[in-house]
Design a protein around this motif. Sequence first.
Motif, PDB file in Angstrom:
ATOM      1  N   LEU A  47       1.066  -1.543  -0.225  1.00 38.34           N
ATOM      2  CA  LEU A  47       0.194  -0.034   0.100  1.00 38.34           C
ATOM      3  C   LEU A  47       1.046   0.945  -0.069  1.00 38.34           C
ATOM      4  CD1 LEU A  47      -3.035  -0.918   2.398  1.00 38.34           C
ATOM      5  CD2 LEU A  47      -2.994  -0.203   0.414  1.00 38.34           C
ATOM      6  N   VAL A  48       1.750   1.207   0.526  1.00 38.70           N
ATOM      7  CA  VAL A  48       2.704   2.609   0.643  1.00 38.70           C
ATOM      8  C   VAL A  48       3.540   2.625  -0.876  1.00 38.70           C
ATOM      9  CG1 VAL A  48       4.731   3.022   2.310  1.00 38.70           C
ATOM     10  CG2 VAL A  48       2.743   2.094   3.645  1.00 38.70           C
ATOM     11  N   LEU A  49       4.054   1.790  -0.718  1.00 37.51           N
ATOM     12  CA  LEU A  49       4.731   1.810  -1.787  1.00 37.51           C
ATOM     13  C   LEU A  49       3.960   2.489  -3.059  1.00 37.51           C
ATOM     14  CD1 LEU A  49       7.420   0.961  -3.179  1.00 37.51           C
ATOM     15  CD2 LEU A  49       7.348  -1.140  -3.338  1.00 37.51           C
ATOM     16  N   GLY A  50       3.017   1.584  -3.639  1.00 38.31           N
ATOM     17  CA  GLY A  50       2.105   1.854  -4.223  1.00 38.31           C
ATOM     18  C   GLY A  50       1.486   3.174  -4.547  1.00 38.31           C
ATOM     19  N   ALA A  51       1.305   4.028  -3.168  1.00 41.18           N
ATOM     20  CA  ALA A  51       1.340   5.252  -3.089  1.00 41.18           C
ATOM     21  C   ALA A  51       2.048   6.089  -3.771  1.00 41.18           C
ATOM     22  CB  ALA A  51       0.171   5.465  -2.159  1.00 41.18           C
ATOM     23  N   VAL A  52       3.247   5.999  -3.200  1.00 39.94           N
ATOM     24  CA  VAL A  52       4.692   6.982  -3.277  1.00 39.94           C
ATOM     25  C   VAL A  52       4.231   6.544  -5.018  1.00 39.94           C
ATOM     26  CG1 VAL A  52       7.234   6.167  -3.374  1.00 39.94           C
ATOM     27  CG2 VAL A  52       5.434   6.314  -0.984  1.00 39.94           C
ATOM     28  N   LEU A  53       4.993   4.855  -5.438  1.00 41.44           N
ATOM     29  CA  LEU A  53       4.798   4.978  -6.656  1.00 41.44           C
ATOM     30  C   LEU A  53       3.329   5.804  -7.706  1.00 41.44           C
ATOM     31  CD1 LEU A  53       5.548   1.270  -7.413  1.00 41.44           C
ATOM     32  CD2 LEU A  53       7.062   3.131  -8.098  1.00 41.44           C
ATOM     33  N   LEU A  54       2.666   5.964  -7.050  1.00 39.87           N
ATOM     34  CA  LEU A  54       1.240   6.469  -8.387  1.00 39.87           C
ATOM     35  C   LEU A  54       1.601   7.878  -7.798  1.00 39.87           C
ATOM     36  CD1 LEU A  54      -0.930   6.707  -9.443  1.00 39.87           C
ATOM     37  CD2 LEU A  54      -2.268   6.443  -6.925  1.00 39.87           C
ATOM     38  N   TRP A  55       2.103   8.125  -6.227  1.00 41.98           N
ATOM     39  CA  TRP A  55       2.847  10.009  -6.751  1.00 41.98           C
ATOM     40  C   TRP A  55       3.406  10.460  -7.190  1.00 41.98           C
ATOM     41  CZ3 TRP A  55       7.052  11.861  -4.666  1.00 41.98           C
ATOM     42  CH2 TRP A  55       7.571  13.011  -4.871  1.00 41.98           C
ATOM     43  N   PHE A  56       4.537   9.124  -8.020  1.00 39.19           N
ATOM     44  CA  PHE A  56       5.982   9.764  -8.521  1.00 39.19           C
ATOM     45  C   PHE A  56       5.187   9.890  -9.916  1.00 39.19           C
ATOM     46  CE2 PHE A  56       8.715   7.899 -11.288  1.00 39.19           C
ATOM     47  CZ  PHE A  56      10.141   9.139 -11.247  1.00 39.19           C
ATOM     48  N   LEU A  57       4.573   8.778 -10.458  1.00 40.68           N
ATOM     49  CA  LEU A  57       3.516   9.002 -11.542  1.00 40.68           C
ATOM     50  C   LEU A  57       2.822  10.276 -11.862  1.00 40.68           C
ATOM     51  CD1 LEU A  57       3.554   4.998 -12.704  1.00 40.68           C
ATOM     52  CD2 LEU A  57       4.399   6.318 -13.291  1.00 40.68           C
ATOM     53  N   ILE A  58       2.177  10.352 -11.079  1.00 44.35           N
ATOM     54  CA  ILE A  58       1.390  11.217 -11.880  1.00 44.35           C
ATOM     55  C   ILE A  58       2.052  12.708 -11.691  1.00 44.35           C
ATOM     56  CG2 ILE A  58      -0.297  13.289 -10.315  1.00 44.35           C
ATOM     57  CD1 ILE A  58      -1.290  10.957  -8.816  1.00 44.35           C
ATOM     58  N   TRP A  60       5.802  12.960 -12.998  1.00 49.96           N
ATOM     59  CA  TRP A  60       6.504  12.376 -13.827  1.00 49.96           C
ATOM     60  C   TRP A  60       5.290  13.076 -14.946  1.00 49.96           C
ATOM     61  CZ3 TRP A  60       6.045   8.638 -17.645  1.00 49.96           C
ATOM     62  CH2 TRP A  60       6.628   8.653 -18.245  1.00 49.96           C
ATOM     63  N   TRP A  61       3.898  12.617 -15.449  1.00 50.83           N
ATOM     64  CA  TRP A  61       3.390  12.885 -16.260  1.00 50.83           C
ATOM     65  C   TRP A  61       3.102  13.842 -16.417  1.00 50.83           C
ATOM     66  CZ3 TRP A  61       1.950  10.110 -20.334  1.00 50.83           C
ATOM     67  CH2 TRP A  61       1.100  10.058 -21.146  1.00 50.83           C
ATOM     68  N   ALA A  62       2.518  14.539 -15.283  1.00 47.62           N
ATOM     69  CA  ALA A  62       2.400  15.888 -15.132  1.00 47.62           C
ATOM     70  C   ALA A  62       3.493  16.819 -16.489  1.00 47.62           C
ATOM     71  CB  ALA A  62       2.509  16.260 -14.010  1.00 47.62           C
ATOM     72  N   GLU A  63       4.735  16.369 -16.602  1.00 43.79           N
ATOM     73  CA  GLU A  63       5.529  17.751 -17.154  1.00 43.79           C
ATOM     74  C   GLU A  63       5.017  17.281 -18.242  1.00 43.79           C
ATOM     75  OE1 GLU A  63       9.329  15.284 -16.251  1.00 43.79           O
ATOM     76  OE2 GLU A  63       9.573  16.445 -14.226  1.00 43.79           O
ATOM     77  N   PHE A  64       4.244  16.312 -18.873  1.00 43.58           N
ATOM     78  CA  PHE A  64       3.791  15.956 -20.196  1.00 43.58           C
ATOM     79  C   PHE A  64       2.935  16.855 -20.832  1.00 43.58           C
ATOM     80  CE2 PHE A  64       6.957  12.356 -19.569  1.00 43.58           C
ATOM     81  CZ  PHE A  64       7.646  12.580 -20.030  1.00 43.58           C
ATOM     82  N   LEU A  65       2.297  17.212 -19.644  1.00 45.14           N
ATOM     83  CA  LEU A  65       0.996  17.785 -19.478  1.00 45.14           C
ATOM     84  C   LEU A  65       0.951  19.355 -20.535  1.00 45.14           C
ATOM     85  CD1 LEU A  65      -1.512  16.235 -17.447  1.00 45.14           C
ATOM     86  CD2 LEU A  65      -1.570  15.726 -19.899  1.00 45.14           C
ATOM     87  N   PRO A  66       0.224  19.779 -20.865  1.00 49.26           N
ATOM     88  CA  PRO A  66       0.480  20.812 -21.865  1.00 49.26           C
ATOM     89  C   PRO A  66       0.201  21.989 -20.987  1.00 49.26           C
ATOM     90  CG  PRO A  66      -1.040  19.916 -22.758  1.00 49.26           C
ATOM     91  CD  PRO A  66      -0.881  19.473 -22.901  1.00 49.26           C
ATOM     92  N   ALA A  67       1.215  23.398 -20.566  1.00 50.80           N
ATOM     93  CA  ALA A  67       0.683  24.038 -19.189  1.00 50.80           C
ATOM     94  C   ALA A  67      -0.789  25.496 -19.488  1.00 50.80           C
ATOM     95  CB  ALA A  67       1.669  25.156 -19.600  1.00 50.80           C
ATOM     96  N   PRO A  68      -1.909  25.401 -18.982  1.00 53.04           N
ATOM     97  CA  PRO A  68      -2.693  25.862 -19.162  1.00 53.04           C
ATOM     98  C   PRO A  68      -1.939  27.388 -19.497  1.00 53.04           C
ATOM     99  CG  PRO A  68      -2.904  25.444 -16.720  1.00 53.04           C
ATOM    100  CD  PRO A  68      -1.044  24.925 -16.846  1.00 53.04           C
ATOM    101  N   ASP A  69      -1.249  27.835 -19.691  1.00 54.01           N
ATOM    102  CA  ASP A  69      -0.735  29.267 -20.037  1.00 54.01           C
ATOM    103  C   ASP A  69      -0.328  29.493 -21.603  1.00 54.01           C
ATOM    104  OD1 ASP A  69       1.484  28.491 -18.904  1.00 54.01           O
ATOM    105  OD2 ASP A  69       1.713  30.953 -17.580  1.00 54.01           O
ATOM    106  N   ARG A  70       0.579  28.018 -21.990  1.00 55.37           N
ATOM    107  CA  ARG A  70       1.213  28.145 -23.241  1.00 55.37           C
ATOM    108  C   ARG A  70       0.310  28.931 -24.180  1.00 55.37           C
ATOM    109  NH1 ARG A  70       4.422  22.693 -22.875  1.00 55.37           N
ATOM    110  NH2 ARG A  70       6.301  23.608 -21.353  1.00 55.37           N
ATOM    111  N   GLY A  71       0.474  29.921 -24.877  1.00 50.07           N
ATOM    112  CA  GLY A  71       0.050  30.171 -26.211  1.00 50.07           C
ATOM    113  C   GLY A  71      -1.587  30.868 -25.999  1.00 50.07           C
TER     114      GLY A  71
END
Length: 73
Positions: A47-58, A60-71
């Motif tokens: 449970l603890v490891l899954g929560a930490v992995l999920l936090w890391f993945l979220i 990490w994934w946010a870096e690939f999403l476009p910023a709301p103020d771009r353009g």
Amino acid sequence: MTDEERDLASQRLKIGFIALVAFSGALIAIQAGGSLTLVAAGFVAGLVLGAVLLWFLIRWWAEFLPAPDRGRR
């Protein structure tokens, strides 16, 4: 799909991911021949490891999403 449905699906996916990691830890403890205490410890550690992995993945994934103020400037 409405925003509420999307949020509910996202929440269920996150819970499912954490549960998958937790059950994996418990199953590994069972396969290794551990006692009930070790199986429970494997589940809690999962449970603890899954929560930490999920936090890391979220994060990490946010870096690939476009910023709301771009353009917009």
